[in-house]
Design an enzyme around this catalytic site. Structure first.
Site, PDB file in Angstrom:
ATOM      1  N   ARG A  43      16.331  45.522  33.286  1.00 34.15           N
ATOM      2  CA  ARG A  43      15.382  45.636  34.398  1.00 34.15           C
ATOM      3  C   ARG A  43      15.629  44.454  35.319  1.00 34.15           C
ATOM      4  O   ARG A  43      15.062  43.387  35.158  1.00 34.15           O
ATOM      5  CB  ARG A  43      13.953  45.614  33.856  1.00 34.15           C
ATOM      6  CG  ARG A  43      12.873  45.678  34.918  1.00 34.15           C
ATOM      7  CD  ARG A  43      11.493  45.734  34.255  1.00 34.15           C
ATOM      8  NE  ARG A  43      10.437  45.749  35.233  1.00 34.15           N
ATOM      9  CZ  ARG A  43       9.892  44.644  35.741  1.00 34.15           C
ATOM     10  NH1 ARG A  43      10.296  43.445  35.358  1.00 34.15           N
ATOM     11  NH2 ARG A  43       8.934  44.736  36.635  1.00 34.15           N
ATOM     12  N   SER A  57       6.912  55.488  33.474  1.00 36.61           N
ATOM     13  CA  SER A  57       5.737  54.639  33.277  1.00 36.61           C
ATOM     14  C   SER A  57       4.469  55.400  33.613  1.00 36.61           C
ATOM     15  O   SER A  57       4.437  56.164  34.583  1.00 36.61           O
ATOM     16  CB  SER A  57       5.791  53.423  34.205  1.00 36.61           C
ATOM     17  OG  SER A  57       6.975  52.706  34.022  1.00 36.61           O
ATOM     18  N   LYS A  70       5.197  40.959  35.104  1.00 39.59           N
ATOM     19  CA  LYS A  70       5.298  41.887  36.227  1.00 39.59           C
ATOM     20  C   LYS A  70       4.097  41.647  37.130  1.00 39.59           C
ATOM     21  O   LYS A  70       2.964  41.962  36.766  1.00 39.59           O
ATOM     22  CB  LYS A  70       5.311  43.334  35.708  1.00 39.59           C
ATOM     23  CG  LYS A  70       5.451  44.404  36.777  1.00 39.59           C
ATOM     24  CD  LYS A  70       5.556  45.778  36.109  1.00 39.59           C
ATOM     25  CE  LYS A  70       5.159  46.928  37.007  1.00 39.59           C
ATOM     26  NZ  LYS A  70       6.134  47.318  38.006  1.00 39.59           N
TER      27      LYS A  70
HETATM   28  N1  TZP Z   1       5.742  47.088  33.034  1.00 37.59           N
HETATM   29  C1  TZP Z   1       4.445  47.040  32.754  1.00 37.59           C
HETATM   30  S1  TZP Z   1       3.995  45.537  32.126  1.00 37.59           S
HETATM   31  C2  TZP Z   1       5.588  44.948  32.251  1.00 37.59           C
HETATM   32  C3  TZP Z   1       6.402  45.929  32.754  1.00 37.59           C
HETATM   33  C4  TZP Z   1       7.823  45.803  33.015  1.00 37.59           C
HETATM   34  C5  TZP Z   1       5.980  43.566  31.873  1.00 37.59           C
HETATM   35  C6  TZP Z   1       6.020  43.366  30.404  1.00 37.59           C
HETATM   36  O1  TZP Z   1       6.410  42.049  30.127  1.00 37.59           O
HETATM   37  P1  TZP Z   1       5.761  41.207  28.946  1.00 37.59           P
HETATM   38  O2  TZP Z   1       6.351  39.835  29.112  1.00 37.59           O
HETATM   39  O3  TZP Z   1       6.180  41.843  27.657  1.00 37.59           O
HETATM   40  O4  TZP Z   1       4.276  41.211  29.151  1.00 37.59           O
END
Ligand code: TZP
Ligand code: MG
Length: 220
Positions: free
Chosen positions: A44, A113, A142
């Site tokens: 990503r 998602s 994010k």
């Molecule tokens: N999509 C929803 S939350 C997220 C993504 C890509 C981030 C997740 O990262 P982390 O560090 O595991 O909370």
């Protein structure tokens, strides 16, 4: 909750960017985590020049092949095609799943998602092979993730549709079991592995928690 090869693949789904790895390269982090049991890997990367994504993506794909783990590309169907990745993961504002399916064909994995039941419903009519549900907990990884949806949504989604579902957002070894108990087939994480000083250790600990929680589920 479904028993399928894909639901096993999403038990410990590692999502990584090329830069968010401190002083370690993405390849090093991925190698250590894969060696300790990560079951699926997603690249990503939202910033790097495309040629860099293609170059490092090819290395990550080779690594995943070595560990027999699916390699997924976030957002970019063109990159997935060029790398012959195993699939793509798209959000609600990205290329629609049905269009991704037209480009990728029947055999590739399409993950979508969902942060609400409506979004899950849309994903279900858009060729999704699995759903990424979240953000389950607050996350700083994010920035535009929206507010935490909690674990209940996982239960609602997996209660309504038979599709592999992975929780994402703020998941760590402490709260991962709640996500599984709510009905997820696995957890997707960025920081719990990538930001850990020992990514291999982090992956191993997380996988143990997930598998222990799955084993406690009725029917197992
Ligand atoms: N999509 C929803 S939350 C997220 C993504 C890509 C981030 C997740 O990262 P982390 O560090 O595991 O909370
Ligand atoms: Mg996206």
């Amino acid at each position: 909750v479904v028993n399928s090869p894909l639901s096993a693949s999403i038990q410990l789904y590692m999502v990584l960017s090329l830069d968010g790895c401190g002083d370690r390269t993405a390849l090093e982090i991925a190698q250590e985590a894969l060696a300790e049991g990560v079951t699926m890997l997603q690249l990503r990367e939202k910033q790097a020049p495309l040629r860099e994504i293609l170059k490092q993506g090819a290395q990550l794909k080779a690594l995943c092949q070595q560990y027999k783990v699916p390699f997924i590309i976030n957002d970019r169907v063109d990159v997935a095609l060029l790398l012959d990745a195993d699939g793509v993961h798209v959000g609600q504002d990205d290329i629609p799943g049905n269009e991704a399916r037209r480009l990728l064909g029947p055999d590739k994995i399409i993950g979508i998602s969902a942060g609400t039941l409506l979004e899950a419903e849309w994903a279900m009519s858009n060729s999704a092979d699995y759903l990424g549900v979240g953000p389950i907990y607050t996350t700083s990884t994010k920035k535009d993730a929206g507010s935490a949806v909690g674990t209940a949504l996982i239960g609602e989604i997996t209660g309504r549709w038979r599709i592999p579902a992975v929780g994402i957002g703020g998941i760590d070894p402490i709260n991962a079991s709640e996500v599984i108990h709510a009905g997820a087939d696995g957890v997707a994480v960025v920081s719990a592995i990538c930001s850990h000083p020992d990514p291999g250790y982090a992956a191993k600990a997380m996988l143990t928690v997930v598998r222990n929680a799955l084993a406690l589920r009725p029917g197992n």
